[in-house]
Design a protein around this motif. Structure first.
Motif, mmCIF file in Angstrom:
data_model
loop_
_atom_site.group_PDB
_atom_site.id
_atom_site.type_symbol
_atom_site.label_atom_id
_atom_site.label_comp_id
_atom_site.label_asym_id
_atom_site.label_seq_id
_atom_site.Cartn_x
_atom_site.Cartn_y
_atom_site.Cartn_z
ATOM 1 N N SER A 76 0.833 -1.201 0.000
ATOM 2 C CA SER A 76 0.000 0.000 0.000
ATOM 3 C C SER A 76 0.870 1.255 0.000
ATOM 4 O O SER A 76 0.467 2.294 -0.499
ATOM 5 N N GLU A 77 2.080 1.149 0.524
ATOM 6 C CA GLU A 77 2.976 2.310 0.509
ATOM 7 C C GLU A 77 3.444 2.611 -0.915
ATOM 8 O O GLU A 77 3.632 3.765 -1.277
ATOM 9 N N GLU A 79 1.639 1.842 -3.585
ATOM 10 C CA GLU A 79 0.467 2.310 -4.306
ATOM 11 C C GLU A 79 0.176 3.777 -3.973
ATOM 12 O O GLU A 79 -0.141 4.573 -4.848
ATOM 13 N N ASP A 80 0.272 4.139 -2.696
ATOM 14 C CA ASP A 80 -0.063 5.505 -2.288
ATOM 15 C C ASP A 80 1.066 6.492 -2.568
ATOM 16 O O ASP A 80 0.856 7.695 -2.506
ATOM 17 N N GLY A 81 2.262 5.983 -2.803
ATOM 18 C CA GLY A 81 3.396 6.882 -3.009
ATOM 19 C C GLY A 81 4.054 7.323 -1.720
ATOM 20 O O GLY A 81 4.848 8.256 -1.718
ATOM 21 N N THR A 82 3.738 6.659 -0.595
ATOM 22 C CA THR A 82 4.373 7.042 0.662
ATOM 23 C C THR A 82 5.667 6.272 0.897
ATOM 24 O O THR A 82 6.418 6.606 1.806
ATOM 25 N N ALA A 83 5.924 5.242 0.081
ATOM 26 C CA ALA A 83 7.120 4.421 0.296
ATOM 27 C C ALA A 83 8.385 5.277 0.301
ATOM 28 O O ALA A 83 9.335 4.978 1.024
ATOM 29 N N VAL A 84 8.363 6.349 -0.495
ATOM 30 C CA VAL A 84 9.533 7.227 -0.580
ATOM 31 C C VAL A 84 9.946 7.737 0.802
ATOM 32 O O VAL A 84 11.139 7.877 1.085
ATOM 33 N N TYR A 85 8.971 7.989 1.674
ATOM 34 C CA TYR A 85 9.312 8.568 2.968
ATOM 35 C C TYR A 85 10.092 7.596 3.854
ATOM 36 O O TYR A 85 10.917 8.019 4.645
ATOM 37 N N ILE A 86 9.788 6.299 3.737
ATOM 38 C CA ILE A 86 10.574 5.377 4.561
ATOM 39 C C ILE A 86 11.841 4.928 3.843
ATOM 40 O O ILE A 86 12.839 4.621 4.474
ATOM 41 N N LEU A 87 11.798 4.934 2.501
ATOM 42 C CA LEU A 87 12.986 4.485 1.785
ATOM 43 C C LEU A 87 14.072 5.559 1.738
ATOM 44 O O LEU A 87 15.246 5.247 1.603
ATOM 45 N N ILE A 240 11.597 4.091 -8.476
ATOM 46 C CA ILE A 240 10.351 4.842 -8.404
ATOM 47 C C ILE A 240 9.670 4.761 -9.757
ATOM 48 O O ILE A 240 10.322 4.722 -10.794
ATOM 49 N N GLU A 242 7.580 5.785 -13.094
ATOM 50 C CA GLU A 242 7.733 6.989 -13.896
ATOM 51 C C GLU A 242 6.575 7.959 -13.684
ATOM 52 O O GLU A 242 6.737 9.053 -13.175
#
Lengths: 244, 307, 295
Positions: A76-77, A79-87, A240, A242
């Motif tokens: 879900s991270e 999909e939502d685009g929040t994965a960047v914050y933890i990565l 990430i 495109e």
């Protein structure tokens, strides 16, 4: 493991609405066990082991719950685009995968274990348990880990992890394993049933898994370690999207 | 000991997706200060920023952050902060919790204090207790910036940071970035809006169709564009007399008289600006106003894009 | 364009014109939405990665027909021909997978990307939108339920020694096949879409649709076979079971010994009624959902 990530994931996975729905979901096997007892049948041990636990809980409820939590924890991270914050933090990728896996495992195991224990106690009320309760309790906890690790890897691999996971559970494990005996070595459901057999002490007529105990334990361990390793490796090289 | 590695060094970097080239053989180095990454939509700005932040692997070339590869190197996030373009936030976290999360994941010794300071920097104190799910675009943008600079990074990468910000917030964010640059931080932001880059950036990198079209101070870039005449607007006591005198000067290509205004085209910016006072004095004309017409970034940009 | 006067503002006529031609109106809008949605269900006109899953599932639905025709062509024409009702028993699985994978895309995209307001500000009414989407999805499912059987019918007819004989033997099955195929698509499609339309998040919608198919299935099996009594009514809960019961009713075939339909002791027309009831309820829910949703 990272406490901050664990707390974050727990809040992601256990939103109010979802928790209520899952508790209702866990009530279904319990209700069925009550109806079974009310109707009163002659072979409660066979029913509790082969129908309630093997078919209903391990065949359907465990993989579905693991699919929900295992793909949501990381997927879900993305999909939502929040994965960047933890990565974009100086945390080893291994720690991210293990923290997310821990929470999805505990959530899956929590819901399914509660359902297994209550439903089995009701189904075997006043009957000898012969390790059925402990065996399946152990099996769903172990199976939850293997399934969650597998689905988490899928969720790092593809954005359609949910559909791929469903195809795996219900076509591969559900249909193809029945047609080709060799496939049992590649079925988490069979590992889970084999693990139950390490404690369950009943005749084969009552419950007879298709994998030996040691094979099941070894294959479950290998699958978990391998999928965790692959997920970590994939996350290290995560790119990430495109247009995302 | 060799000299310390520059904060950002990009050496012949390319990136392609299948057979589409997004970034084509780009090289540059960046030091402290604010640099604007300018280009039309789809030029490869985001691809460049994603490669710098370690979220895309260069297909060719080398990309170094403080001398280390940016790819597969999570350790570098201690020294860089990233503000992604997408507005995604964790909707259930409050603004304060979101920034605190970043501080804790950075393992700062006093995350609560760092989070409070970062929120103060983007002036979001009033909304810090509310869930970010209900934030406006501009507020999300600011909370993302606060989270990116909570660990006071040496490099700050921002992808279209002014999207959705109202003019007042934009000014406030610009002032904050200038203040960070003054403290020796390296700041790179992308934008397709010329006015933003012109007002904020000390240096620009212009990317067009995946290639670096120009870099440096845009006024300097303009001066390098010798194949295109510079145009000056002049107002003086006697435009006609000045025009006649100027035509005689070798640096002047042409003059044009419009009502009350003299337009002069020249091929050599420096030679012309040095020559004009003398020419005017000789002709007995006083100059009231001398203004280059197309020194705005916009004219530089449209020149580079169309070339 | 005339040169601009530098001091006063001017607006130039760039030649933009209002559209004052014929407007095709509501019917045409509904038809366009239907066709667009139907194409989208199979990923036609979308990028390659959106085509993979619908194509895999469609191929699964066609596999038995292809295998049977292939074997008949190679070995002989004396191969056991797959009975239509048995084919429906199999095709339920790909239909369910198609519902789980694609139903969330049918309306979820418009909800996620906030394009609903664009539709509702056109000639289209909310009810039209709901019905066009539902009709397109049900049609997509009919491709899975009916096309493989049509292929089988044509293939077997051409392979048989006497085409007239074959038609004579099998003509009765045609209307039955069509009724079953339409019924399965309508009941499963309407309910799956009603469930999927409740959320814009693809993952939640998929899980909810899957839960409807797969959680009710073992429940029905256990309640009917092991618990009995009033629990036998659970056969009407599980889509796989009630849809198959309806197929048996349409083809006038007795259920297999010890199957859910056999043990449940519900008259077979009851399953037919259940299919109609589920289709109607699903349709009503979809219409209600888009009648109320904030666009």
């Amino acid at each position: 493991m990272n406490g901050t990530l664990i707390r974050l994931t727990a809040r992601q996975l256990l939103g109010q609405k979802r928790t209520v729905l899952l508790l209702l979901f866990g009530l279904v096997p319990v209700l069925i066990a009550v109806l079974y007892r009310v109707a009163g049948n002659d072979e409660p041990q066979r029913w509790a082991a082969s129908a309630l636990n093997a078919r209903l809980i391990i065949g359907t409820f465990l993989p579905l719950a693991a699919l929900v939590f295992g793909t949501a924890a990381l997927g879900s991270e993305f999909e939502d685009g929040t994965a960047v914050y933890i990565l974009s933090k100086p945390i080893p990728r291994r720690v991210i995968v293990l923290s997310k896996l821990l929470v999805s495992w505990l959530a899956t195991a929590g819901v399914v274990l509660a359902a297994t224990v209550v439903a089995t106690i009701i189904a075997l009320w006043g009957e000898p348990r012969d390790g059925i309760l402990v065996g399946f309790a152990l099996a769903v906890v172990a199976g939850a880990l293997v399934y969650c690790a597998l689905f988490m890897w899928l969720s790092v691999l593809t954005s359609r992890a949910l559909i791929v996971g469903l195809l795996y559970v219900f076509i591969w494990e559900g249909v193809i394993t029945r047609l080709f005996a060799g496939v049992r070595f590649f079925s988490v459901r069979q590992y889970t049933l084999g693990i139950a057999d390490t404690v369950v002490d009943v005749p084969a007529r009552v419950f007879n898994p298709r994998l030996g105990e040691m094979e099941a334990v070894a294959l479950a361990t290998i699958t978990t370690a391998l999928t965790v390793y692959l997920a970590v490796r994939r996350l290290r090289r995560w790119e990430i999207g495109e247009a995302s | 000991m060799s000299a310390p590695a520059p904060p950002i060094a990009v050496i012949n970097v390319s990136r392609w997706y299948g057979n589409i080239v997004a970034v084509n053989d780009i090289s540059f180095a960046l030091g402290p200060g604010i640099t604007g990454l300018l280009g039309p939509n789809g030029a490869g700005k985001s691809t460049m920023l994603h490669m710098l932040s370690g979220f895309l692997q260069p297909s060719a070339g080398e990309l170094r952050v403080f001398g280390e590869s940016a790819w597969e190197n999570p350790g570098m996030y201690r020294r860089i902060g990233l503000v992604p373009e997408r507005e995604a936030v964790y909707p259930f976290l409050t603004g304060y919790e979101f920034v605190l999360l970043a501080a804790q994941l950075q393992r700062l010794p006093n995350p609560e204090e760092a989070a409070r300071q970062a929120i103060a920097m983007v002036e979001l104190e009033d909304a810090a207790g509310r869930a970010t799910g209900g934030y406006s675009k501009g507020m999300k943008q600011r909370v993302k910036i606060a989270a990116a600079l909570v660990h006071d990074p040496e490099i700050l990468l921002l992808d279209e940071p002014f999207n959705g910000a109202d003019p007042r917030q934009r000014l406030q964010m610009m002032a904050m970035l200038r203040e960070m640059a003054a403290r020796g931080r390296t700041i790179l932001f992308s934008s397709h809006i010329l006015e933003e880059v012109e007002r904020l950036a000390e240096e620009v990198l212009v990317i067009v169709a995946g290639r670096l079209a120009a870099s440096g101070d845009f006024r300097e870039i303009r001066k390098l564009m010798t194949d295109r005449p510079h145009t000056f607007n002049v107002r003086s006591s006697d435009n006609r007399a000045l025009a006649a005198a100027l035509v005689a000067d070798p640096s002047v290509y042409g003059v044009e008289l419009q009502d009350g205004l003299l337009q002069v085209r020249t091929g050599e910016f420096a030679a012309f600006t040095l020559a004009i006072p003398g020419v005017a004095r000789q002709a007995g004309v006083s100059i009231y106003e001398l203004r280059p017409t197309d020194e705005s970034l916009e004219s530089v940009f449209s020149y580079l894009v169309k070339r | 364009m005339p040169p601009a006067d530098q001091r006063t503002g001017s607006i130039y006529d760039l030649g933009y014109r209002r559209y004052d031609g014929l407007r095709l109106g509501r019917q045409h809008a509904v038809l366009s939405l239907y066709v667009y949605t139907l194409r989208g269900a199979f990923g036609i006109g979308r990028r390659a990665s959106s085509k993979i899953i619908p194509i895999i599932i469609t191929v699964i639905a066609f596999l038995p027909a292809l295998i049977q025709l292939g074997v008949a062509a190679i070995v002989s024409d004396e191969v056991d021909i797959i009975r239509p009702e048995n084919y429906f028993g199999f095709v339920q699985v790909p239909v369910a997978l198609f519902c789980a994978a694609i139903a969330p895309e049918i309306t979820g995209r418009d909800m996620r990307q906030r394009t609903l307001s664009l539709y509702f500000s056109r000639a289209l009414e909310r009810r039209d939108y709901a019905l066009a989407k539902l009709a397109a999805f049900a049609t997509a499912l009919m491709v899975l339920t009916l096309a493989p059987q049509a292929l089988l019918l044509v293939g077997n007819g051409l392979a048989s020694k006497d085409l007239a004989d074959y038609v004579g033997d099998n003509w009765k099955d045609m209307p039955r096949t069509i009724i079953s195929g339409v019924g399965i698509a309508a009941a499963m499609g309407a309910v799956a879409l009603a469930i999927a339309a409740q959320t814009s998040r693809r993952a939640y919608a998929t899980i909810a649709v899957v839960a409807w198919f797969l959680v009710t299935w073992p429940i029905s099996g256990i309640l009917v076979a092991e618990v009995g009594g009033a629990g036998r009514a659970a056969a009407l809960l599980s889509p796989f079971d009630f849809v198959y019961g309806a197929t048996l009713w349409v083809f006038d075939v007795e259920p297999d010994q010890d199957s859910v339909q056999d043990l449940a002791e519900i008259p077979l027309w009851g399953y037919g009624a259940a299919v109609a009831a589920y289709a109607a309820a699903g349709t009503a829910l979809v219409i209600r959902r888009f009648g109320r949703i904030a666009a």
